[in-house]
Design a protein around this motif. Structure first.
Motif, PDB file in Angstrom:
ATOM      1  N   ILE A 122       0.742  -1.086  -0.193  1.00  0.00           N
ATOM      2  CA  ILE A 122       0.069  -0.069   0.030  1.00  0.00           C
ATOM      3  C   ILE A 122       0.908   1.144  -0.026  1.00  0.00           C
ATOM      4  N   LYS A 123       0.707   2.134  -1.080  1.00  0.00           N
ATOM      5  CA  LYS A 123       1.474   3.567  -1.037  1.00  0.00           C
ATOM      6  C   LYS A 123       0.983   4.468  -0.167  1.00  0.00           C
ATOM      7  N   PRO A 124       1.733   5.118   0.530  1.00  0.00           N
ATOM      8  CA  PRO A 124       1.173   6.126   1.688  1.00  0.00           C
ATOM      9  C   PRO A 124       0.295   7.415   0.311  1.00  0.00           C
ATOM     10  N   LEU A 125      -0.960   7.662   1.160  1.00  0.00           N
ATOM     11  CA  LEU A 125      -1.837   8.513   0.485  1.00  0.00           C
ATOM     12  C   LEU A 125      -1.818   9.368   1.073  1.00  0.00           C
ATOM     13  N   THR A 126      -2.232  10.819   0.411  1.00  0.00           N
ATOM     14  CA  THR A 126      -2.745  12.056   1.021  1.00  0.00           C
ATOM     15  C   THR A 126      -4.280  12.021   0.804  1.00  0.00           C
ATOM     16  N   ILE A 127      -4.817  12.248   2.190  1.00  0.00           N
ATOM     17  CA  ILE A 127      -6.128  12.014   2.227  1.00  0.00           C
ATOM     18  C   ILE A 127      -6.858  13.472   2.666  1.00  0.00           C
ATOM     19  N   CYS A 128      -7.794  14.045   1.906  1.00  0.00           N
ATOM     20  CA  CYS A 128      -8.530  15.242   2.008  1.00  0.00           C
ATOM     21  C   CYS A 128      -9.639  14.973   3.011  1.00  0.00           C
ATOM     22  N   MET A 129      -9.610  15.100   4.383  1.00  0.00           N
ATOM     23  CA  MET A 129     -10.619  14.772   5.148  1.00  0.00           C
ATOM     24  C   MET A 129     -11.682  15.865   5.652  1.00  0.00           C
ATOM     25  N   ILE A 130     -12.798  15.779   4.922  1.00  0.00           N
ATOM     26  CA  ILE A 130     -13.843  17.003   5.210  1.00  0.00           C
ATOM     27  C   ILE A 130     -14.650  16.598   6.384  1.00  0.00           C
ATOM     28  N   GLY A 131     -14.646  17.421   7.586  1.00  0.00           N
ATOM     29  CA  GLY A 131     -15.434  16.969   8.818  1.00  0.00           C
ATOM     30  C   GLY A 131     -14.370  16.184   9.540  1.00  0.00           C
ATOM     31  N   ALA A 132     -13.268  16.224   9.578  1.00  0.00           N
ATOM     32  CA  ALA A 132     -12.153  15.589  10.264  1.00  0.00           C
ATOM     33  C   ALA A 132     -12.192  15.994  11.918  1.00  0.00           C
ATOM     34  N   GLY A 133     -12.725  17.325  12.155  1.00  0.00           N
ATOM     35  CA  GLY A 133     -12.903  17.557  13.542  1.00  0.00           C
ATOM     36  C   GLY A 133     -14.416  16.796  14.257  1.00  0.00           C
ATOM     37  N   GLY A 134     -14.991  16.011  13.419  1.00  0.00           N
ATOM     38  CA  GLY A 134     -16.148  15.588  14.213  1.00  0.00           C
ATOM     39  C   GLY A 134     -15.878  14.114  14.953  1.00  0.00           C
ATOM     40  N   PHE A 135     -16.881  13.464  15.346  1.00  0.00           N
ATOM     41  CA  PHE A 135     -16.808  12.158  16.255  1.00  0.00           C
ATOM     42  C   PHE A 135     -15.989  11.175  15.233  1.00  0.00           C
ATOM     43  N   ILE A 136     -16.696  10.762  14.020  1.00  0.00           N
ATOM     44  CA  ILE A 136     -16.027   9.801  13.374  1.00  0.00           C
ATOM     45  C   ILE A 136     -14.741  10.263  12.681  1.00  0.00           C
ATOM     46  N   GLY A 137     -14.578  11.527  12.426  1.00  0.00           N
ATOM     47  CA  GLY A 137     -13.212  12.126  11.662  1.00  0.00           C
ATOM     48  C   GLY A 137     -11.992  12.020  12.738  1.00  0.00           C
ATOM     49  N   SER A 138     -12.416  12.121  14.049  1.00  0.00           N
ATOM     50  CA  SER A 138     -11.492  12.195  15.069  1.00  0.00           C
ATOM     51  C   SER A 138     -10.799  10.929  15.329  1.00  0.00           C
ATOM     52  N   HIS A 139     -11.988   9.802  15.393  1.00  0.00           N
ATOM     53  CA  HIS A 139     -11.379   8.489  15.603  1.00  0.00           C
ATOM     54  C   HIS A 139     -10.409   8.241  14.209  1.00  0.00           C
ATOM     55  N   LEU A 140     -10.922   8.329  13.095  1.00  0.00           N
ATOM     56  CA  LEU A 140     -10.285   7.768  11.831  1.00  0.00           C
ATOM     57  C   LEU A 140      -8.818   8.546  11.865  1.00  0.00           C
ATOM     58  N   CYS A 141      -8.842   9.943  12.170  1.00  0.00           N
ATOM     59  CA  CYS A 141      -7.439  10.592  12.119  1.00  0.00           C
ATOM     60  C   CYS A 141      -6.552   9.991  13.228  1.00  0.00           C
ATOM     61  N   GLU A 142      -7.093   9.486  14.547  1.00  0.00           N
ATOM     62  CA  GLU A 142      -6.317   9.002  15.332  1.00  0.00           C
ATOM     63  C   GLU A 142      -5.768   7.533  14.575  1.00  0.00           C
ATOM     64  N   LYS A 143      -6.440   6.786  14.051  1.00  0.00           N
ATOM     65  CA  LYS A 143      -6.246   5.557  13.621  1.00  0.00           C
ATOM     66  C   LYS A 143      -5.326   5.688  12.535  1.00  0.00           C
ATOM     67  N   LEU A 144      -5.530   6.783  11.391  1.00  0.00           N
ATOM     68  CA  LEU A 144      -4.401   6.981  10.372  1.00  0.00           C
ATOM     69  C   LEU A 144      -3.076   7.405  10.910  1.00  0.00           C
ATOM     70  N   MET A 145      -3.215   8.152  12.114  1.00  0.00           N
ATOM     71  CA  MET A 145      -1.701   8.566  12.510  1.00  0.00           C
ATOM     72  C   MET A 145      -1.032   7.435  13.195  1.00  0.00           C
ATOM     73  N   ASN A 146      -1.826   6.617  14.112  1.00  0.00           N
ATOM     74  CA  ASN A 146      -1.208   5.551  14.969  1.00  0.00           C
ATOM     75  C   ASN A 146      -0.771   4.503  14.137  1.00  0.00           C
ATOM     76  N   ASP A 147      -1.465   3.989  13.100  1.00  0.00           N
ATOM     77  CA  ASP A 147      -1.333   2.727  12.609  1.00  0.00           C
ATOM     78  C   ASP A 147      -0.871   2.673  11.016  1.00  0.00           C
ATOM     79  N   THR A 148      -0.898   3.840  10.428  1.00  0.00           N
ATOM     80  CA  THR A 148      -0.616   4.091   8.854  1.00  0.00           C
ATOM     81  C   THR A 148       0.296   5.019   8.692  1.00  0.00           C
ATOM     82  N   PRO A 149       0.888   4.869   7.499  1.00  0.00           N
ATOM     83  CA  PRO A 149       1.955   6.246   6.952  1.00  0.00           C
ATOM     84  C   PRO A 149       1.186   7.098   6.248  1.00  0.00           C
ATOM     85  N   HIS A 150      -0.271   7.035   6.203  1.00  0.00           N
ATOM     86  CA  HIS A 150      -1.024   8.243   5.194  1.00  0.00           C
ATOM     87  C   HIS A 150      -1.114   9.500   5.911  1.00  0.00           C
TER      88      HIS A 150
END
Ligand code: NAD
Ligand code: UDP
Length: 389
Positions: A12-40
């Protein structure tokens, strides 16, 4: 970090992800996961950043383990010319932005329709024109009511799964009449789904549509009077948490007979990560993401939350923990409800091999431990100030 491989064994190549609504409930968990466990990398867009501030560089010289892989852009997608540029810089766009609290659907129907349909249009257009992949967040509410709900209460066919299981490629979308403004949200989400699907069919847009079925966990919504408006009405998890924290009765709307399946946010985020990293398996699909094993009535949810909260707070429950309220009193005119929501899991299972894991008891225990730890002291303080004044 070891290199990641997708479900077909490809790196899997590292991706740049534009996340709109990143500051909400789901966004915050997805950002956490992407930072902790992936190179994206994440370009996070939102009006608020409170729920992801812990992931952003603090500016005092401390370097977080994920460095600068996450950037926050404070903007409102309704009117901000930076949106197209940020989409162009990305490999993938995830759109989470929405008004999505039922108390708004009948009281602010125009804002609800604009937010869920009109404001999403430029996002779809920029993705289509610039050849960017889009993961768009819809809702299980697009199914509306079950077919079985129109049968008499004791009709045997109500027990037949084909009358209530919700399937992405087969179930109809059944909404109430126009004056039942509850359905403004579902209808707007349905139309944006149809538009995205049509962009895929006619213009080759690469898309995935997610239909969340009551994802719950820490950081969902707000606690009225603590980190949100004191008169605000969040979704059921925060309403019931707020009542438990304040030692008030939990309000059961229209008897609490509606049924829901609840899924732990961390299980659901695993499904989203599979979609992100397996485009060949996820593109062109609509996915139910829920936990069919965690079905309860709202009354049963209230009873279980009361029991779990008593365990985590070590405080005895109230003698009468719940009270019935009418939907008109609680939500106002134009409210209506989905009767039952059980997701069919065939498509997500086949495409991504994903299954939810966490039981309702376990997810409530970890979530209510968080609520108690995060809000317990603040609520005690505001309550004692109110008594003193
Ligand atoms: P949320 O309200 O916590 O997050 C939405 C975020 O979008 C918020 O931070 C908000 O500030 C932001 N936003 C809204 N309008 C914006 C705008 N114009 N410009 C910039 N940012 C904007 O909600 P959530 O639970 O995280 O839900 C995310 C998505 O998933 C929504 O599309 C929602 O409809 C969908 N969904 C969630 C659930 C669930 O169980 N949580 C269920 C069904 C559907
Ligand atoms: N509900 C309730 N009491 C509350 C809040 C919600 O009985 O304090 C009910 C609501 O009427 C609905 C269910 O709980 O039947 C789930 O509501 P939520 O706001 O979480 O969103 P929904 O699942 O309807 O999208």
């Amino acid at each position: 970090m070891v290199s990641r491989i997708d479900l077909d064994g490809n790196p899997i190549k590292p991706l740049t992800i534009c996340m709109i609504g990143a500051g909400g409930f789901i966004g915050s968990h997805l950002c956490e996961k992407l930072m902790n466990d992936t190179p994206h990398r994440v370009l996070g867009l939102d009006v608020y950043s409170d729920k992801i501030n812990h992931l952003l560089q603090p500016g005092d010289g401390t370097v977080l383990p994920w460095g600068d892989r996450i950037q926050f852009h404070k903007l409102n997608i309704k009117h901000d010319s930076r949106l197209e540029g940020l989409i162009k810089m990305s490999d993938l766009v995830i759109n989470l932005a929405a008004i999505c609290t039922p108390a708004d659907y009948n009281t602010r129907p125009l804002d609800t329709i604009y937010s869920n349909f009109i404001d999403a249009l430029p996002v779809v257009k920029y993705c289509s024109e610039n050849g960017k992949r889009l993961i768009h967040f819809s809702t299980c509410e697009v199914y509306g009511k079950t077919i079985g709900s129109f049968l008499p209460k004791d009709h045997p066919l109500r027990q037949d799964p084909s009358y209530y299981i919700l399937k992405e490629d087969a179930s109809p979308c059944i909404f109430g009449s126009i004056e039942k403004q509850r359905w403004s949200y579902a209808c707007a989400k349905q139309l944006i789904e149809r538009l995205i699907y049509a962009e895929g069919a006619e213009n080759g847009l690469e898309f995935t549509i997610v239909r969340p079925f009551n994802w719950i966990g820490p950081r969902m919504d707000f606690i009225p009077g603590i980190d949100g408006p004191s008169e605000g009405v969040p979704r059921v998890l925060a309403c019931f948490s707020n009542a438990l924290l304040r030692r008030q009765q939990l309000k059961l709307v229209d008897g609490g007979e509606s049924q829901r399946t609840f899924i732990y946010i961390k299980d659901a985020i695993e499904a989203v990560l599979l979609m992100i990293e397996n485009p060949a398996r996820a593109n062109g699909h609509i996915f139910n993401v829920g936990n069919p094993n965690n079905e309860v009535t709202v009354r049963q949810l209230a009873e279980m939350m009361t029991e779990v909260y008593s365990k985590v707070s070590e405080e005895p429950p109230l003698d009468v923990p719940t009270v019935d309220v009418s939907s008109k009193e609680f939500y106002g005119m134009g409210y209506d409800d989905s009767d039952k929501r059980i997701p069919d899991m065939t498509i997500i299972n086949k495409q991504l091999g994903w299954n939810p894991k966490t039981s309702l008891w376990d997810l409530l225990e970890s979530t209510l431990t968080y609520q108690h730890r995060t809000y317990g002291e603040a609520i005690k303080k505001t309550m004692s100030e109110a008594i003193a004044s």
